[in-house]
Design an enzyme around this catalytic site. Structure first.
Site, PDB file in Angstrom:
ATOM      1  N   GLU A  46       4.019  -1.152  11.590  1.00 14.89           N
ATOM      2  CA  GLU A  46       4.280  -0.188  12.675  1.00 14.89           C
ATOM      3  C   GLU A  46       3.505   1.094  12.378  1.00 14.89           C
ATOM      4  O   GLU A  46       3.004   1.273  11.256  1.00 14.89           O
ATOM      5  CB  GLU A  46       5.782   0.119  12.737  1.00 14.89           C
ATOM      6  CG  GLU A  46       6.607  -1.117  13.031  1.00 14.89           C
ATOM      7  CD  GLU A  46       8.090  -0.812  13.211  1.00 14.89           C
ATOM      8  OE1 GLU A  46       8.506   0.359  13.021  1.00 14.89           O
ATOM      9  OE2 GLU A  46       8.821  -1.757  13.546  1.00 14.89           O
ATOM     10  N   ALA A  74       5.270   2.425   9.417  1.00 15.03           N
ATOM     11  CA  ALA A  74       5.722   1.464   8.400  1.00 15.03           C
ATOM     12  C   ALA A  74       4.591   0.493   8.094  1.00 15.03           C
ATOM     13  O   ALA A  74       4.411  -0.510   8.781  1.00 15.03           O
ATOM     14  CB  ALA A  74       6.965   0.706   8.885  1.00 15.03           C
ATOM     15  N   SER A 100       2.653  -0.038   4.229  1.00 16.24           N
ATOM     16  CA  SER A 100       3.026  -0.563   2.909  1.00 16.24           C
ATOM     17  C   SER A 100       4.543  -0.582   2.731  1.00 16.24           C
ATOM     18  O   SER A 100       5.096  -1.499   2.131  1.00 16.24           O
ATOM     19  CB  SER A 100       2.396   0.300   1.811  1.00 16.24           C
ATOM     20  OG  SER A 100       0.999   0.109   1.788  1.00 16.24           O
ATOM     21  N   GLN A 136     -27.113  -4.470  -3.096  1.00 12.03           N
ATOM     22  CA  GLN A 136     -27.991  -3.880  -4.114  1.00 12.03           C
ATOM     23  C   GLN A 136     -29.191  -4.788  -4.402  1.00 12.03           C
ATOM     24  O   GLN A 136     -30.326  -4.315  -4.518  1.00 12.03           O
ATOM     25  CB  GLN A 136     -27.174  -3.637  -5.401  1.00 12.03           C
ATOM     26  CG  GLN A 136     -27.818  -2.692  -6.384  1.00 12.03           C
ATOM     27  CD  GLN A 136     -27.878  -1.254  -5.846  1.00 12.03           C
ATOM     28  OE1 GLN A 136     -27.156  -0.897  -4.926  1.00 12.03           O
ATOM     29  NE2 GLN A 136     -28.767  -0.454  -6.394  1.00 12.03           N
ATOM     30  N   GLY A 183     -31.818  -4.469  -1.937  1.00  9.75           N
ATOM     31  CA  GLY A 183     -32.484  -3.166  -1.878  1.00  9.75           C
ATOM     32  C   GLY A 183     -32.310  -2.554  -0.491  1.00  9.75           C
ATOM     33  O   GLY A 183     -31.264  -2.729   0.155  1.00  9.75           O
ATOM     34  N   GLY A 184     -33.362  -1.852  -0.005  1.00  5.91           N
ATOM     35  CA  GLY A 184     -33.268  -1.183   1.304  1.00  5.91           C
ATOM     36  C   GLY A 184     -32.930  -2.158   2.421  1.00  5.91           C
ATOM     37  O   GLY A 184     -32.213  -1.816   3.375  1.00  5.91           O
ATOM     38  N   GLU A 242      -2.450  -7.559   4.721  1.00  6.93           N
ATOM     39  CA  GLU A 242      -1.467  -8.400   4.015  1.00  6.93           C
ATOM     40  C   GLU A 242      -1.129  -7.846   2.629  1.00  6.93           C
ATOM     41  O   GLU A 242      -0.954  -8.578   1.658  1.00  6.93           O
ATOM     42  CB  GLU A 242      -1.940  -9.861   3.969  1.00  6.93           C
ATOM     43  CG  GLU A 242      -2.016 -10.442   5.376  1.00  6.93           C
ATOM     44  CD  GLU A 242      -2.118 -11.942   5.453  1.00  6.93           C
ATOM     45  OE1 GLU A 242      -1.613 -12.619   4.550  1.00  6.93           O
ATOM     46  OE2 GLU A 242      -2.683 -12.431   6.447  1.00  6.93           O
ATOM     47  N   THR A 300      -2.055  -3.962   0.546  1.00  9.91           N
ATOM     48  CA  THR A 300      -3.207  -3.336  -0.117  1.00  9.91           C
ATOM     49  C   THR A 300      -3.240  -3.743  -1.596  1.00  9.91           C
ATOM     50  O   THR A 300      -2.244  -4.250  -2.141  1.00  9.91           O
ATOM     51  CB  THR A 300      -3.078  -1.793  -0.074  1.00  9.91           C
ATOM     52  OG1 THR A 300      -1.852  -1.444  -0.740  1.00  9.91           O
ATOM     53  CG2 THR A 300      -3.059  -1.260   1.346  1.00  9.91           C
TER      54      THR A 300
HETATM   55  N1  COS Z   1      10.432 -12.989  -1.644  1.00 11.38           N
HETATM   56  C1  COS Z   1      11.725 -12.891  -1.285  1.00 11.38           C
HETATM   57  N2  COS Z   1      12.418 -11.738  -1.267  1.00 11.38           N
HETATM   58  C2  COS Z   1      11.783 -10.641  -1.667  1.00 11.38           C
HETATM   59  C3  COS Z   1      10.439 -10.643  -2.073  1.00 11.38           C
HETATM   60  C4  COS Z   1       9.759 -11.884  -2.067  1.00 11.38           C
HETATM   61  N3  COS Z   1       8.488 -11.982  -2.449  1.00 11.38           N
HETATM   62  N4  COS Z   1      10.050  -9.401  -2.406  1.00 11.38           N
HETATM   63  C5  COS Z   1      11.141  -8.614  -2.228  1.00 11.38           C
HETATM   64  N5  COS Z   1      12.173  -9.373  -1.783  1.00 11.38           N
HETATM   65  C6  COS Z   1      13.541  -8.915  -1.524  1.00 11.38           C
HETATM   66  C7  COS Z   1      14.111  -8.192  -2.735  1.00 11.38           C
HETATM   67  O1  COS Z   1      14.723  -9.101  -3.609  1.00 11.38           O
HETATM   68  C8  COS Z   1      15.115  -7.257  -2.109  1.00 11.38           C
HETATM   69  O2  COS Z   1      16.289  -7.980  -1.839  1.00 11.38           O
HETATM   70  P1  COS Z   1      17.754  -7.249  -1.747  1.00 11.38           P
HETATM   71  O3  COS Z   1      17.807  -6.598  -0.416  1.00 11.38           O
HETATM   72  O4  COS Z   1      18.707  -8.393  -1.859  1.00 11.38           O
HETATM   73  O5  COS Z   1      17.835  -6.279  -2.885  1.00 11.38           O
HETATM   74  C9  COS Z   1      14.464  -6.891  -0.775  1.00 11.38           C
HETATM   75  O6  COS Z   1      13.515  -7.928  -0.488  1.00 11.38           O
HETATM   76  C10 COS Z   1      13.752  -5.582  -0.805  1.00 11.38           C
HETATM   77  O7  COS Z   1      12.813  -5.657  -1.859  1.00 11.38           O
HETATM   78  P2  COS Z   1      12.262  -4.378  -2.595  1.00 11.38           P
HETATM   79  O8  COS Z   1      13.436  -3.541  -3.043  1.00 11.38           O
HETATM   80  O9  COS Z   1      11.278  -4.819  -3.616  1.00 11.38           O
HETATM   81  O10 COS Z   1      11.569  -3.643  -1.360  1.00 11.38           O
HETATM   82  P3  COS Z   1      10.663  -2.372  -1.330  1.00 11.38           P
HETATM   83  O11 COS Z   1      10.887  -1.770  -0.001  1.00 11.38           O
HETATM   84  O12 COS Z   1      10.816  -1.540  -2.545  1.00 11.38           O
HETATM   85  O13 COS Z   1       9.156  -2.936  -1.431  1.00 11.38           O
HETATM   86  C11 COS Z   1       7.244  -4.281  -0.972  1.00 11.38           C
HETATM   87  C12 COS Z   1       8.753  -4.178  -1.071  1.00 11.38           C
HETATM   88  C13 COS Z   1       6.490  -2.999  -1.263  1.00 11.38           C
HETATM   89  C14 COS Z   1       6.807  -5.364  -1.924  1.00 11.38           C
HETATM   90  C15 COS Z   1       7.024  -4.714   0.483  1.00 11.38           C
HETATM   91  O14 COS Z   1       7.424  -3.685   1.363  1.00 11.38           O
HETATM   92  C16 COS Z   1       5.602  -5.120   0.790  1.00 11.38           C
HETATM   93  O15 COS Z   1       5.190  -6.230   0.460  1.00 11.38           O
HETATM   94  N6  COS Z   1       4.874  -4.205   1.441  1.00 11.38           N
HETATM   95  C17 COS Z   1       3.558  -4.529   1.932  1.00 11.38           C
HETATM   96  C18 COS Z   1       3.713  -5.091   3.291  1.00 11.38           C
HETATM   97  C19 COS Z   1       2.489  -5.782   3.712  1.00 11.38           C
HETATM   98  O16 COS Z   1       1.943  -6.621   3.023  1.00 11.38           O
HETATM   99  N7  COS Z   1       2.075  -5.440   4.901  1.00 11.38           N
HETATM  100  C20 COS Z   1       0.947  -6.073   5.479  1.00 11.38           C
HETATM  101  C21 COS Z   1       1.237  -6.223   6.902  1.00 11.38           C
HETATM  102  S1  COS Z   1       1.352  -7.820   7.417  1.00 11.38           S
HETATM  103  S2  COS Z   1      -0.534  -8.257   7.741  1.00 11.38           S
END
Ligand code: COS
Length: 384
Positions: free
Chosen positions: A126, A129, A131, A337, A340-341, A364, A366
């Site tokens: 979003e 929203a 990472s 590289q 070259g040019g 998917e 960073t």
């Molecule tokens: N498989 C299953 N469950 C998972 C998981 C996985 N690989 N990774 C995390 N979870 C679960 C955790 O266990 C946690 O569960 P509880 O709610 O029971 O505690 C929950 O999901 C939240 O996990 P976490 O606390 O790790 O979440 P965060 O918000 O701290 O961060 C990241 C999670 C950063 C890893 C996640 O937001 C992410 O992957 N971000 C990138 C998103 C992305 O790739 N976007 C691209 C767009 S799509 S093209």
């Protein structure tokens, strides 16, 4: 599930021929028109490419992850735009449904996705929203037998082409984190769903990404993926783990192509009376790229085999995605590289591929998100 070896090898050979005879010759047209010709999309349907990852009982080819990675590697020896046409349907757009959908939902969508009659998109990101996916703000509020969706999704690949959207939305706005998020299967023709015009991008011309706006879009309760509220974020994470292996093969495929372009240029281009490939500093660049390609392919197939054995691969998938996409960036940079040019000129393919591969390190998840996933898993294993 997996295709038997003999049929799989035949299938892979037909992809290799398709890449050589149809896709590579069409690359310039795609770059100039910003469109993939419809007849090529039809040939992709005929080859079964939309159904690579969809089980045979629903009309797909039912490849296992290792086989999918091998096919995607082959396909990505042509411009990444072609893979993008099937990528969301094979990968993140459909796999939530394959993993957690009800039988009714699977029957409703999977056969049409497998044949390429419709495409799918994965709607997580979003405006505020990216990472931090768990902070998403799109809501789906229960109203009688329906859910009403409001919010905006951003950078959604194939939204303009899709016939089915997997949408992550908050069914419980009071729950701030992951557990308040559910997933829905949404028909983009639903009143209240608007697909914005295609974004202008740095590279990968011909791929289509856009915003999707939901304004009081009403979907039936049967659109709730798996029939369970609160599972959407976990499903998205599992889908992304798998998707990161797929993307690693995207990276190794295009890396192999870029190395081939650099190698043939190095063999032909003469300076100081000698092909530049004879010079050790050019050889060093070729060798570094080849070794990184070998490492990337090996680690991706190893992780894919583990996925097929149902082992936990979240950390390994992040390792593969981080390494192969960063390597693709270095390999494309070295190829420029070596040219070259000429490498800066649009006439040579490496200029385009250099721009195209830049996206690999961003979408998917960073590189920095992959690092975070890897390190968190390392720390978790220490605690256990
Ligand atoms: N498989 C299953 N469950 C998972 C998981 C996985 N690989 N990774 C995390 N979870 C679960 C955790 O266990 C946690 O569960 P509880 O709610 O029971 O505690 C929950 O999901 C939240 O996990 P976490 O606390 O790790 O979440 P965060 O918000 O701290 O961060 C990241 C999670 C950063 C890893 C996640 O937001 C992410 O992957 N971000 C990138 C998103 C992305 O790739 N976007 C691209 C767009 S799509 S093209």
């Amino acid at each position: 599930m997996a295709l038997d070896n003999e049929t799989f090898e035949l299938m892979k050979d037909s992809v290799t021929r398709f890449v050589r005879d149809r896709l590579v010759p069409a690359e310039d047209t795609v770059e100039q028109t910003n469109e993939v010709p419809e007849e090529i999309i039809q040939e992709m349907r005929d080859l079964g490419l939309f159904g690579l990852s969809i089980p045979e009982e629903y009309g797909g080819l039912g490849l296992n992850m290792e086989q999918e990675c091998e096919v995607i590697h082959e396909l990505c020896k042509a411009s990444l735009t072609f893979r993008s046409v099937i990528g969301t349907t094979v990968g993140i757009g459909s796999q939530g449904l394959v993993m957690t959908g009800t039988e009714e939902q699977k029957k409703q969508y999977l056969p049409r996705l497998a044949s390429g009659e419709i495409m799918s998109s994965f709607c997580l990101t979003e405006p505020d929203a990216g990472s931090d996916a768990a902070s998403l703000r799109t809501v789906a509020i229960k109203d009688g037998d329906d859910y009403v969706l409001n919010g905006t999704k951003r950078f959604i690949t194939n939204a303009l082409r899709a016939g089915m959207l997997t949408v992550m939305a908050r069914t419980n706005p009071d729950k701030k984190g992951a557990s308040g998020i559910s997933a829905f299967l949404v028909d983009p023709k639903t009143p209240g769903v608007t697909i914005a015009k295609a974004d202008e991008k740095m590279g990968q011309r011909g791929t289509k990404t856009s915003d999707i706006i939901f304004e009081d879009a009403r979907v039936p309760a049967s659109a709730l993926l798996g029939g369970d509220e609160g599972q959407g974020f976990y499903t998205a994470m599992k889908v992304l783990d798998r998707g990161r292996l797929h993307l690693s093969s995207v990276s190794t495929g295009i890396s192999e192509r870029i190395i081939a372009e650099a190698l043939s240029y190095a063999a032909e281009r003469k300076q100081f009376g000698t092909p530049i490939g004879e010079f050790q500093l050019v050889q060093a660049m070729l060798a570094d790229s080849q070794a990184e390609l070998f490492a990337g392919k090996a680690m991706t197939l190893d992780a894919a085999k583990k996925y097929d054995r149902k082992e936990e691969i979240a950390m390994l998938a992040a390792c593969c995605k981080m390494f192969t996409t960063e390597a693709a960036g270095r390999i494309a940079d070295r190829a420029v590289q070596i040219h070259g040019g000429s490498g800066y000129m649009a006439e040579y393919k490496v200029e385009r591929f250099y721009r195209d591969v830049r996206l690999l390190r961003l979408y998917e998840g960073t590189t920095q998100i992959q690092q975070l996933v890897i390190a968190r898993n390392m720390l978790k294993s220490l605690a256990n």
